[in-house]
Design a protein around this motif. Structure first.
Motif, mmCIF file in Angstrom:
data_model
loop_
_atom_site.group_PDB
_atom_site.id
_atom_site.type_symbol
_atom_site.label_atom_id
_atom_site.label_comp_id
_atom_site.label_asym_id
_atom_site.label_seq_id
_atom_site.Cartn_x
_atom_site.Cartn_y
_atom_site.Cartn_z
ATOM 1 N N ARG A 584 87.100 7.498 65.964
ATOM 2 C CA ARG A 584 86.580 7.533 67.441
ATOM 3 C C ARG A 584 86.494 5.984 67.789
ATOM 4 N NH1 ARG A 584 83.749 10.164 71.329
ATOM 5 N NH2 ARG A 584 83.363 11.948 69.690
ATOM 6 N N PHE A 585 87.442 5.335 68.859
ATOM 7 C CA PHE A 585 87.217 4.177 69.315
ATOM 8 C C PHE A 585 86.465 4.081 70.634
ATOM 9 C CE2 PHE A 585 90.764 3.768 66.655
ATOM 10 C CZ PHE A 585 90.720 2.646 66.150
ATOM 11 N N THR A 586 85.434 3.325 70.559
ATOM 12 C CA THR A 586 84.338 3.321 71.848
ATOM 13 C C THR A 586 84.633 2.054 72.518
ATOM 14 O OG1 THR A 586 83.034 4.954 71.085
ATOM 15 C CG2 THR A 586 82.177 3.661 72.631
ATOM 16 N N ILE A 587 84.678 1.902 73.993
ATOM 17 C CA ILE A 587 84.788 0.395 74.340
ATOM 18 C C ILE A 587 84.001 0.706 75.435
ATOM 19 C CG2 ILE A 587 86.349 -0.764 76.023
ATOM 20 C CD1 ILE A 587 88.693 0.505 74.795
ATOM 21 N N TYR A 588 83.073 -0.660 75.467
ATOM 22 C CA TYR A 588 81.996 -0.909 76.449
ATOM 23 C C TYR A 588 82.228 -1.857 77.308
ATOM 24 C CZ TYR A 588 78.939 1.822 73.318
ATOM 25 O OH TYR A 588 78.432 2.951 72.136
ATOM 26 N N LEU A 589 82.411 -1.671 78.485
ATOM 27 C CA LEU A 589 82.705 -2.554 79.615
ATOM 28 C C LEU A 589 81.632 -2.852 80.560
ATOM 29 C CD1 LEU A 589 86.289 -1.499 80.514
ATOM 30 C CD2 LEU A 589 85.813 -3.450 79.188
ATOM 31 N N PRO A 590 81.275 -4.045 80.824
ATOM 32 C CA PRO A 590 79.815 -4.167 81.496
ATOM 33 C C PRO A 590 79.996 -3.788 82.836
ATOM 34 C CG PRO A 590 80.929 -6.431 80.918
ATOM 35 C CD PRO A 590 81.910 -5.300 80.276
ATOM 36 N N VAL A 591 78.934 -3.176 83.329
ATOM 37 C CA VAL A 591 79.042 -2.619 85.083
ATOM 38 C C VAL A 591 79.186 -4.081 85.737
ATOM 39 C CG1 VAL A 591 77.944 -1.357 86.747
ATOM 40 C CG2 VAL A 591 78.102 -0.428 84.486
ATOM 41 N N HIS A 592 80.119 -3.956 86.764
ATOM 42 C CA HIS A 592 80.405 -5.127 87.658
ATOM 43 C C HIS A 592 79.347 -4.992 88.608
ATOM 44 C CE1 HIS A 592 82.231 -8.347 89.751
ATOM 45 N NE2 HIS A 592 82.288 -7.530 90.960
ATOM 46 N N GLN A 593 78.450 -5.957 88.963
ATOM 47 C CA GLN A 593 77.534 -6.246 90.032
ATOM 48 C C GLN A 593 78.124 -6.616 91.212
ATOM 49 O OE1 GLN A 593 74.517 -4.945 89.669
ATOM 50 N NE2 GLN A 593 74.803 -4.704 87.467
#
Length: 736
Positions: A584-593
């Protein structure tokens, strides 16, 4: 002269009272102001020199520290301080392990006072002495522990109140510090007693804790009252003390058997519950058992020594740990002290730092190669465009030229992969939703995966928008899907699950990750049911040119490109795998404000644009050190109606600007020898502040804008076609 002599006499009396002696070298008699400045210096080293740095006067501290050397010659920064003081009257800096102050003095201001504020080195013995004689020592004394600190020669340095009251009742009558051998007596049976209490006193147990790693030099000695019975279990003080220490400690008897161990030792050695193995060799792998048993035997029956060596624990054979073995005497049944520290987190951090350093170094190399390769591709693609302008479909050479251009564009895709890995590619970030990106690429995935792999897509709720390049994000998903397909091929197929979900800041905090900052993220996971990745190589999957595929079936750039795109987008990627169960590859992208609309939106070319609309007039100054790129760009701009002036470097371009010719646009490469593009532009705008600028570079626009910091400039990434160059020039000329 009489007044000057009187002043020297007064200074001599003051110096006698303060205990500081000032030695004056042969010198020309200064005025009263200069002598007052020299005599008012502190006990730190002080010197007086002329403008050339020659000594005129020094105090005793200076002569003791630097002998007769001139301050200006002690270190290279000293000359700079002297020049700064000559201009400004005073200067401060750090050199010769001190903070240096230089002041001009004298009626003619031709002499200089040098003051050195020496930095006191950290003294380990002094720190230990404060602890032994301070609050820590008092707490030990209340627990019945006598604590004393001795230096390398055995002389008493410090002690807590409990030791002083019992071992030094006549402390006020003593002169020099006593030796610990004078305060302790040894019985024929190996027992230890305080000399001040006599032979009839109760015996003591002694534990020596060296301050240095090798066991030499100063040491802290802890003495415990012996209780009834010689067994260690009867000493509650020892047990309480060992449990309080953060370092794993264990005691072993003369036969090599464990007597006791504290909780930290159990955790470090991986011993479950209250279980205690019989021998230290039971904790390590088979290959290290003999070395551990030999070290314990030598320290238990021979002279008391200490030393540490690496061993591999049976619970974690791949991670060597440091085991310290020290001989004990006078502590009842205990003959050997073992120290074990759980440094798995430290080793993990070292591996991560080494991995990051290696990835950065290879990334810089890849970026440099891609930058140079982009120049070559720019020339190839540009010449192809120029040739296609002279041919029409159906000509004998048209298809060949078109094929050359097509292959060049494929090579440009390879350089984009290298730049993606090195995080130096040009991204076109947009505000988007992850489900929309997956929906766009899902049809392509179904064709890539084939009939034997089932694609399952799941989307969570309340997903926050992210800011990323949709094309590059699609490439990430495709690369991960292709790798998953290959991993499931050996099992005859399987299931590929792509899932999106929201993760809040409090959930990130619960994860306890030291890498992932606490914030709101939109997560994307790609999981397969393939063969899995062994733990030994899981940490290498993002390295460039590393692949587990057969020769000729993989370049090793897929996951490294994924890593580069995710990191350049401000995100994080993690891999988790179990052999036989999948990866499993998990990518976390920050929520854009969401904030205000961007001021400079890139204009999309209208579908009705034609080559005629790209024609223009005016003079363009083209600055490019690569001859092949300069030739293509010059011919392309000339064919579109512009007058082109060329320069091979920044200095030549500035000469053209200073001639006063009318220049409508300056087109320049960024990286050039002698003078780079940004430096040249700053100089040119001093005389022409409104001159439009178009930068060309094989590096990423985002990276360049952070480092260049020049307003109102346009950017054209390499490699580019003739039409892309004409469009960029047109936009730069029409943008206000």
């Amino acid at each position: 002269m009489a007044g000057f002599i009187a002043m020297l006499v007064a200074a001599f009396i003051i110096d006698r009272r303060s205990g500081t002696r000032v030695e004056i070298a042969p010198m020309v008699l200064p005025d009263l102001e200069l002598v007052g400045s020299a005599l008012s210096a502190s006990r730190d080293p002080v010197a007086m020199t002329d403008g050339e740095g020659a000594l005129r006067a020094v105090n005793a501290a200076y002569r003791e520290r630097f002998q007769d050397r001139s301050p200006a010659g002690l270190a290279e920064p000293m000359k700079d301080l002297l020049e700064a003081a000559l201009c400004d009257g005073r200067a401060e800096g750090e050199a010769a392990s001190a903070k240096v102050l230089v002041m001009r003095a004298g009626q003619k201001q031709d002499l200089f006072i040098w003051h050195f504020a020496m930095e006191a080195p950290t003294d380990t013995i002094e720190v230990a002495a404060r602890r032994v004689s301070g609050a820590m020592g008092e707490r030990l004394g209340k627990a019945g522990v006598l604590a004393v600190l001795v230096d390398g020669d055995g002389l008493l340095v410090a002690a807590n109140g409990a030791f002083t009251d019992r071992a030094l009742p006549d402390l006020g009558n003593r002169g020099a510090a006593p030796n610990i051998e004078e305060l302790i007596t040894h019985g024929d049976d190996g027992s230890i007693r305080l000399a001040a209490e006599g032979l009839d006193a109760s015996p003591l147990r002694l534990v020596t804790v060296p301050l240095e790693q090798d066991g030499s030099g100063a040491a802290t000695m802890l003495l415990f009252d012996s209780e009834q019975g010689s067994g260690l279990a009867a000493s509650a003080n020892v047990q309480v003390l060992l449990e309080m220490l953060p370092i794993g400690l264990a005691l072993v008897d003369r036969d090599g058997r464990f007597l006791m161990m504290n909780r930290a030792f159990r955790i470090a050695a991986g011993i479950p519950g209250e279980e205690m193995p019989a021998y230290p060799g039971d904790l390590v792998v088979k290959e290290d058992k003999a070395a551990v048993a030999d070290a314990v035997r030598r320290n238990a029956r021979g002279p008391a020594m200490s030393g540490d060596f690496p061993v591999r624990l049976a619970r974690q054979p791949g991670e060597p740990v440091a085991l310290t073995v020290a001989g004990l005497r006078g502590l009842g049944d205990a003959a050997v002290l073992l120290l074990l520290k759980d440094n798995s987190e430290e080793a993990k951090l070292k591996r991560q730092i080494a991995q990051a350093t290696k990835m950065q170094a290879v990334g810089q190399l890849a970026g440099g190669v891609a930058h140079d390769f982009n120049n070559i591709l720019t020339a190839i693609i540009g010449h192809c465009d120029l040739m296609l302008m002279r041919h029409t479909p159906g000509d004998t050479d048209y298809d060949d030229v078109q094929q050359i251009k097509s292959n060049s564009n494929r090579a440009a895709g390879l350089t984009r992969q290298l730049l993606a890995f090195s995080r130096q590619q040009t991204l076109r970030p947009q505000i988007l939703q992850l489900p929309d990106v997956i929906s766009e690429v899902s049809h392509l995935l179904k064709r890539l995966l084939g009939e034997t792999v089932q694609l399952v897509v799941k989307h969570g709720r309340d997903l926050g928008a992210v800011r990323a390049d949709p094309g590059q994000l699609e490439q990430v998903i495709v690369n991960l899907a292709v790798n998953a397909r290959d991993a499931m091929a050996g099992k005859g197929g399987g299931t590929l699950t792509i899932q999106t979900y929201s993760i809040k800041a409090d959930q990130v905090a619960d994860l306890g990750s030291e890498i992932l900052p606490i914030a709101d993220y939109s997560a994307l996971s790609v999981a397969d049911s393939g063969s899995g990745i062994p733990a030994a190589i899981l940490g290498k999957v993002f390295e460039p040119f590393f692949t587990t595929k057969e020769v000729g079936k993989g370049t090793g750039l897929g996951l490294s490109t994924v890593y580069g795109i995710v990191k350049q987008s401000g995100g994080y990627i993690f891999a988790d795998s179990k052999v036989g169960e999948g990866t499993r590859f998990t990518i976390y992208l920050p929520v854009h404000q969401v904030e205000e609309e961007p001021k400079n939106k890139r204009r999309k070319p209208n579908s009705g644009d034609s080559n005629n609309e790209l024609w223009g007039t005016g003079t363009i100054l083209l600055v490019e050190d690569e001859p092949m790129v300069r030739t293509v760009a010059e011919r392309a701009l000339t064919r579109h109606g512009y007058k082109v002036l060329t320069a091979t470097n920044g200095e030549e371009a500035l000469e053209i600007v200073e001639r006063g010719d009318e220049i409508a646009l300056l087109v320049s490469d960024v990286v050039m020898p002698l003078m780079d593009g940004p430096t040249m532009v700053r100089e040119a705008r001093k005389t022409r502040p409104k001159l439009p600028i178009l930068f060309m570079s094989g590096y990423a626009e985002e990276q360049l804008r952070k480092s260049i910091d020049i307003a109102n400039v346009a950017f054209l990434p390499k490699p580019f076609s003739v039409q892309e160059l004409a469009e960029a020039v047109r936009r730069a000329l029409t943008t206000k």
